[in-house]
Design an enzyme around this catalytic site. Sequence first.
Site, mmCIF file in Angstrom:
data_model
loop_
_atom_site.group_PDB
_atom_site.id
_atom_site.type_symbol
_atom_site.label_atom_id
_atom_site.label_comp_id
_atom_site.label_asym_id
_atom_site.label_seq_id
_atom_site.Cartn_x
_atom_site.Cartn_y
_atom_site.Cartn_z
ATOM 1 N N ASN A 88 3.026 -11.919 6.078
ATOM 2 C CA ASN A 88 1.567 -11.814 6.171
ATOM 3 C C ASN A 88 1.078 -10.977 7.351
ATOM 4 O O ASN A 88 -0.048 -10.462 7.312
ATOM 5 C CB ASN A 88 0.981 -13.238 6.236
ATOM 6 C CG ASN A 88 -0.468 -13.237 6.641
ATOM 7 O OD1 ASN A 88 -1.333 -12.886 5.844
ATOM 8 N ND2 ASN A 88 -0.747 -13.579 7.889
ATOM 9 N N TYR A 153 -3.910 2.278 6.422
ATOM 10 C CA TYR A 153 -3.948 0.895 5.903
ATOM 11 C C TYR A 153 -3.739 0.831 4.394
ATOM 12 O O TYR A 153 -2.809 0.170 3.922
ATOM 13 C CB TYR A 153 -5.254 0.222 6.345
ATOM 14 C CG TYR A 153 -5.331 -1.231 5.970
ATOM 15 C CD1 TYR A 153 -4.460 -2.164 6.528
ATOM 16 C CD2 TYR A 153 -6.286 -1.690 5.067
ATOM 17 C CE1 TYR A 153 -4.528 -3.506 6.180
ATOM 18 C CE2 TYR A 153 -6.357 -3.027 4.719
ATOM 19 C CZ TYR A 153 -5.480 -3.935 5.282
ATOM 20 O OH TYR A 153 -5.555 -5.263 4.922
ATOM 21 N N LYS A 157 -0.506 -0.671 2.164
ATOM 22 C CA LYS A 157 -0.644 -1.753 1.180
ATOM 23 C C LYS A 157 -0.181 -1.309 -0.216
ATOM 24 O O LYS A 157 0.279 -2.145 -1.002
ATOM 25 C CB LYS A 157 -2.084 -2.283 1.165
ATOM 26 C CG LYS A 157 -2.494 -2.957 2.487
ATOM 27 C CD LYS A 157 -1.622 -4.169 2.835
ATOM 28 C CE LYS A 157 -2.121 -4.912 4.071
ATOM 29 N NZ LYS A 157 -1.302 -6.080 4.424
HETATM 30 P P1 NAD Z 1 -5.573 -11.395 11.814
HETATM 31 O O1 NAD Z 1 -5.726 -10.212 12.684
HETATM 32 O O2 NAD Z 1 -6.490 -12.563 11.995
HETATM 33 O O3 NAD Z 1 -4.062 -11.926 11.869
HETATM 34 C C1 NAD Z 1 -3.005 -11.038 11.918
HETATM 35 C C2 NAD Z 1 -1.735 -11.773 12.211
HETATM 36 O O4 NAD Z 1 -0.704 -10.782 12.330
HETATM 37 C C3 NAD Z 1 -1.757 -12.556 13.504
HETATM 38 O O5 NAD Z 1 -1.150 -13.821 13.311
HETATM 39 C C4 NAD Z 1 -0.904 -11.721 14.464
HETATM 40 O O6 NAD Z 1 -0.097 -12.520 15.332
HETATM 41 C C5 NAD Z 1 0.005 -10.966 13.525
HETATM 42 N N1 NAD Z 1 0.376 -9.694 14.129
HETATM 43 C C6 NAD Z 1 -0.452 -8.689 14.488
HETATM 44 N N2 NAD Z 1 0.261 -7.707 15.082
HETATM 45 C C7 NAD Z 1 1.559 -8.124 15.084
HETATM 46 C C8 NAD Z 1 2.774 -7.563 15.553
HETATM 47 N N3 NAD Z 1 2.820 -6.367 16.130
HETATM 48 N N4 NAD Z 1 3.923 -8.270 15.398
HETATM 49 C C9 NAD Z 1 3.892 -9.476 14.799
HETATM 50 N N5 NAD Z 1 2.798 -10.056 14.323
HETATM 51 C C10 NAD Z 1 1.635 -9.387 14.490
HETATM 52 O O7 NAD Z 1 -5.658 -10.827 10.346
HETATM 53 P P2 NAD Z 1 -5.954 -11.465 8.907
HETATM 54 O O8 NAD Z 1 -7.265 -10.966 8.486
HETATM 55 O O9 NAD Z 1 -5.657 -12.910 8.863
HETATM 56 O O10 NAD Z 1 -4.849 -10.630 8.087
HETATM 57 C C11 NAD Z 1 -3.636 -11.172 7.628
HETATM 58 C C12 NAD Z 1 -3.135 -10.282 6.515
HETATM 59 O O11 NAD Z 1 -4.132 -10.227 5.490
HETATM 60 C C13 NAD Z 1 -2.867 -8.845 6.924
HETATM 61 O O12 NAD Z 1 -1.693 -8.382 6.282
HETATM 62 C C14 NAD Z 1 -4.090 -8.096 6.404
HETATM 63 O O13 NAD Z 1 -3.795 -6.751 6.115
HETATM 64 C C15 NAD Z 1 -4.382 -8.883 5.143
HETATM 65 N N6 NAD Z 1 -5.763 -8.751 4.628
HETATM 66 C C16 NAD Z 1 -6.837 -9.238 5.310
HETATM 67 C C17 NAD Z 1 -8.115 -9.117 4.768
HETATM 68 C C18 NAD Z 1 -9.343 -9.644 5.480
HETATM 69 O O14 NAD Z 1 -10.464 -9.427 5.003
HETATM 70 N N7 NAD Z 1 -9.203 -10.345 6.584
HETATM 71 C C19 NAD Z 1 -8.286 -8.480 3.539
HETATM 72 C C20 NAD Z 1 -7.171 -7.996 2.866
HETATM 73 C C21 NAD Z 1 -5.906 -8.140 3.415
#
Ligand code: NAD
Length: 245
Positions: A88, A153, A157
């Site tokens: 994730n 990005y 994906k």
């Molecule tokens: P967030 O920024 O709240 O969390 C990201 C997580 O990734 C954190 O736990 C962080 O510790 C970890 N992370 C970041 N950089 C890192 C690194 N260098 N090494 C290890 N871990 C690392 O983001 P989120 O919104 O919860 O996103 C989680 C996933 O969901 C991602 O893959 C994101 O692309 C995807 N996503 C999010 C959304 C949205 O609207 N929030 C939409 C589509 C997809």
Amino acid sequence: MLEKKVAIITGGTRGIGLETVKVFKENKASVILFGSREETVNKAIDMLKKEGLEVTGYYPDLNNYKEIEKVVEEIQNQYGHIDILVNNAGISSKGPIENITSEEFKKIMDLNVNAMFNVSKAVIPYMKENGSGVILNTSSMVSIYGQPSGVGYPTSKFAVNGMTKSLARELAPFNIRVNAVAPGVINTDMVKNLPKEVIEPLIKTIPLGRMGEVRDIANAFLFLASNMADYITGVVLSVDGAARS
Ligand code: NAD
């Protein structure tokens, strides 16, 4: 739904990953979360403990295969099996291509794609040995149509979907299922900090009329991780209120 299952969740310290940790714990899995730094991992573990949820955590460099291999071996030795991996952890990008350096582009691919490869590669031998396994990847709605800026990005994906579908076919003979969830606009800290003028028009474009909540995504992961999805593999499940553009 996940009794006796052992699950590793990367990017488990906040947002979608943290909620998935909670939902998996509520459904009786043993959960090991990965984060990027010791302090954020400890903070998440302490916060979960206050809610009565015991988890362990690690912070391996997800681009260092040897480090991941060592941590995964430690988990295997401690728990005896690894049943579920949720890849994730992810970062996004913004801006026109002229403003994106090749180092920034590489950084996105390193975490969103290469790290997914590394952690999957490290757990697969144990899943094969165990005769079953589930790998779940966090994709995005931008993996379907792309997006008009921040090219790294959506590129990453699309690769996530490719890895999901390919590994699903490669690992099906070993009873290892591989699926992805493609979230739409999810109400995480990042989105909460956006001004009202940006958020309101955005919500209007979502047919279901609201942003997704982190629990909407965690529930999709729960379903795909559980035996209820035993015949589902190689799927990218959109969880986006039909906001697919
Ligand atoms: P967030 O920024 O709240 O969390 C990201 C997580 O990734 C954190 O736990 C962080 O510790 C970890 N992370 C970041 N950089 C890192 C690194 N260098 N090494 C290890 N871990 C690392 O983001 P989120 O919104 O919860 O996103 C989680 C996933 O969901 C991602 O893959 C994101 O692309 C995807 N996503 C999010 C959304 C949205 O609207 N929030 C939409 C589509 C997809």
